[in-house]
Design a protein around this motif. Structure first.
Motif, short mmCIF file in Angstrom:
data_model
loop_
_atom_site.label_atom_id
_atom_site.label_comp_id
_atom_site.label_asym_id
_atom_site.label_seq_id
_atom_site.Cartn_x
_atom_site.Cartn_y
_atom_site.Cartn_z
N ALA A 98 0.83 -1.21 0.00
CA ALA A 98 0.00 0.00 0.00
C ALA A 98 0.86 1.26 0.00
CB ALA A 98 -0.94 -0.01 1.20
N PHE A 122 -7.73 -5.15 6.17
CA PHE A 122 -7.95 -4.39 4.93
C PHE A 122 -8.45 -2.98 5.24
CE2 PHE A 122 -10.64 -3.01 1.41
CZ PHE A 122 -9.81 -3.21 0.33
N CYS A 125 -5.67 -0.87 6.77
CA CYS A 125 -4.71 -0.44 5.74
C CYS A 125 -5.29 0.72 4.94
CB CYS A 125 -4.37 -1.62 4.85
SG CYS A 125 -3.18 -1.24 3.56
N TRP A 126 -6.55 0.59 4.60
CA TRP A 126 -7.25 1.64 3.86
C TRP A 126 -7.23 2.95 4.64
CZ3 TRP A 126 -13.31 1.42 3.54
CH2 TRP A 126 -13.79 2.56 2.91
N SER A 151 -5.73 0.16 -1.78
CA SER A 151 -5.76 -0.94 -0.82
C SER A 151 -6.09 -2.26 -1.50
CB SER A 151 -6.78 -0.66 0.29
OG SER A 151 -6.40 0.47 1.05
N TYR A 165 -3.60 -5.48 -1.76
CA TYR A 165 -3.94 -6.85 -1.39
C TYR A 165 -3.65 -7.80 -2.55
CZ TYR A 165 -6.26 -11.14 -0.32
OH TYR A 165 -6.50 -12.47 -0.13
#
Length: 422
Positions: A4, A56, A59-60, A78, A82
């Motif tokens: 990311a 997820f 991370c976003w 993101s 992944y």
């Protein structure tokens, strides 16, 4: 997270970046230790876990919170991150499966995993992430369907991977399938934006050319007006002969002299559109004390459309004047456009003084204007026109001189007859 950040690093940082980044990164990295990868409260049916969704989302939020991008862009990157991570993980699984009969130890396998991760991160950087350098505005994610498709794709890949891992039905076919899905997603995501960017640039160039065509029409009318004025001079001279008032005579002589000086700048090559643009730029050069020295075989241009001739030379000479006028008046060197024919090829060459360093991107000089979003389309327009006729464009700087070279092949049915003047 590394994947990311590979995308996010090209975006401007938000204010107080380190105060934002360090705490959120610490929470993200420490999450597996105090939550666990498969916590019972996030598990359904004994095999499906929502841990992926938790990581997820974090991370976003991490890249959106720390970098100046929209929530849609953060979500887009993101999903791409992944897909990259899953490719790296599956590559390691396939490698470890192939090495299983050799009874490789845990430490060598760990080193292999680090090596695969590093190599693929570098590879993904050059193939995908580097496209963002200097062009973050191109990835203005507004299409909700694209985001939904990306999220659904990575969700399906995650569920299949998790199902195979937990129920121990993992195999090479499943791994290759997951890798293919993720690569196709990445190619789709970035390929779609590349296509959109090309269409956007072409549309901007088309609009710019339309404006230049209108300018061409107005310039043509101005030159025609000058020609009409020239024909009127003989009537003014006849009126002078019968004029007895010395002051009026002197004023009329000054007006005639001014008109004659303007007409001295008129260039006649034998090609109407080229005459217009060279005359217009000659007047511009005279304003800045720059000499315009032309050597033109205009017959070689006759297969090109008038608007294209005007746009090509107009943009090239505007850039040349812009560069030369930055030098001191005493050091300004002539601008030298030349048009010649070599065999069945039209050759256009323009030299101009270049006192300041030039940065090139994709073979073209970048604009020195601060507002890069609305400038720098002149060279793109030139390349657009050259490629329209199947030609090539080459620009470079040598010893503080900027060189623009264009080579365009003649159409098969074009008959070259030299009729132009120097």
């Amino acid at each position: 997270m590394a994947a990311a950040l590979l995308y996010a690093c090209f975006y401007p940082r938000r204010k107080l970046f380190w105060l934002r980044f360090l705490p959120t990164a610490a929470v993200y990295l420490s999450l597996p230790y105090w939550v666990g990868y498969f916590p019972p409260w996030l598990t359904v049916g004994g095999w499906f876990t929502f841990s992926f969704l938790l990581y997820f989302v974090l991370c976003w939020l991490l890249i959106w919170f720390c970098f100046a991008m929209t929530w849609r862009q953060a979500l887009f990157f993101s999903t791409a991150a992944y897909a990259m991570q899953n490719c790296m993980d599956e590559a390691y699984r396939l490698t470890s499966s192939a090495l299983a009969p050799l009874s490789v130890g845990a430490i060598p396998l760990a080193l292999i995993k680090v090596g695969i991760t590093a190599v693929l991160l570098v590879l993904f950087y050059f193939v995908f992430a580097r496209r963002l350098r200097g062009a973050e505005d191109r990835f203005a994610v507004k299409n909700g369907s694209l985001i939904a498709l990306s999220v659904i794709t990575v969700g399906i890949v995650y569920v299949l991977s998790l199902y195979a891992k937990v129920l121990q039905v993992d195999n090479v076919v499943r791994g290759l399938y997951a890798v293919c899905c993720c690569l196709l997603l990445l190619l789709f995501q970035f390929g779609l934006f590349e296509k959109g960017n090309v269409e956007k640039k072409n549309e901007q160039i088309r609009r710019m050319l339309a404006l230049e065509h209108e300018q061409h029409r107005l310039s043509k009318e101005n030159i025609e007006a000058i020609n009409m004025k020239r024909h009127d001079l003989k009537h003014q001279i006849a009126a002078l002969r019968g004029m007895t008032d010395e002051e009026r005579r002197e004023a009329q002589l000054r007006e005639i002299e001014k008109q004659v000086m303007i007409y001295d700048s008129f260039v006649k090559t034998g090609n109407g559109p080229l005459d217009i643009v060279l005359t217009e730029k000659s007047l511009l050069c005279e304003r800045y004390g720059i000499r315009l020295s032309c050597l033109v075989d205009a017959a070689g241009l006759s297969f090109m459309e008038e608007e294209d001739i005007y746009s090509l030379f107009g943009n090239a000479l505007d850039n040349a004047v812009e560069s030369v006028k930055k030098d001191s008046a005493a050091r300004r060197k002539p601008i030298s456009p030349a048009v010649s024919v070599k065999g069945r090829m039209l050759v256009i060459h323009i030299d101009n003084d270049c006192p300041q360093p030039v940065t090139f991107r994709d073979g073209l000089p970048e604009t020195t204007k601060e507002d890069k979003a609305n400038h720098g389309f002149g060279m793109l327009s030139i390349r657009y026109i050259v490629e329209k006729y199947g030609g090539t464009l080459h620009t470079f700087v040598l010893e503080h001189t900027f060189h623009l070279n264009v080579v365009i092949p003649f159409p098969p049915d074009f008959v070259y007859k030299r009729e132009s003047a120097e």
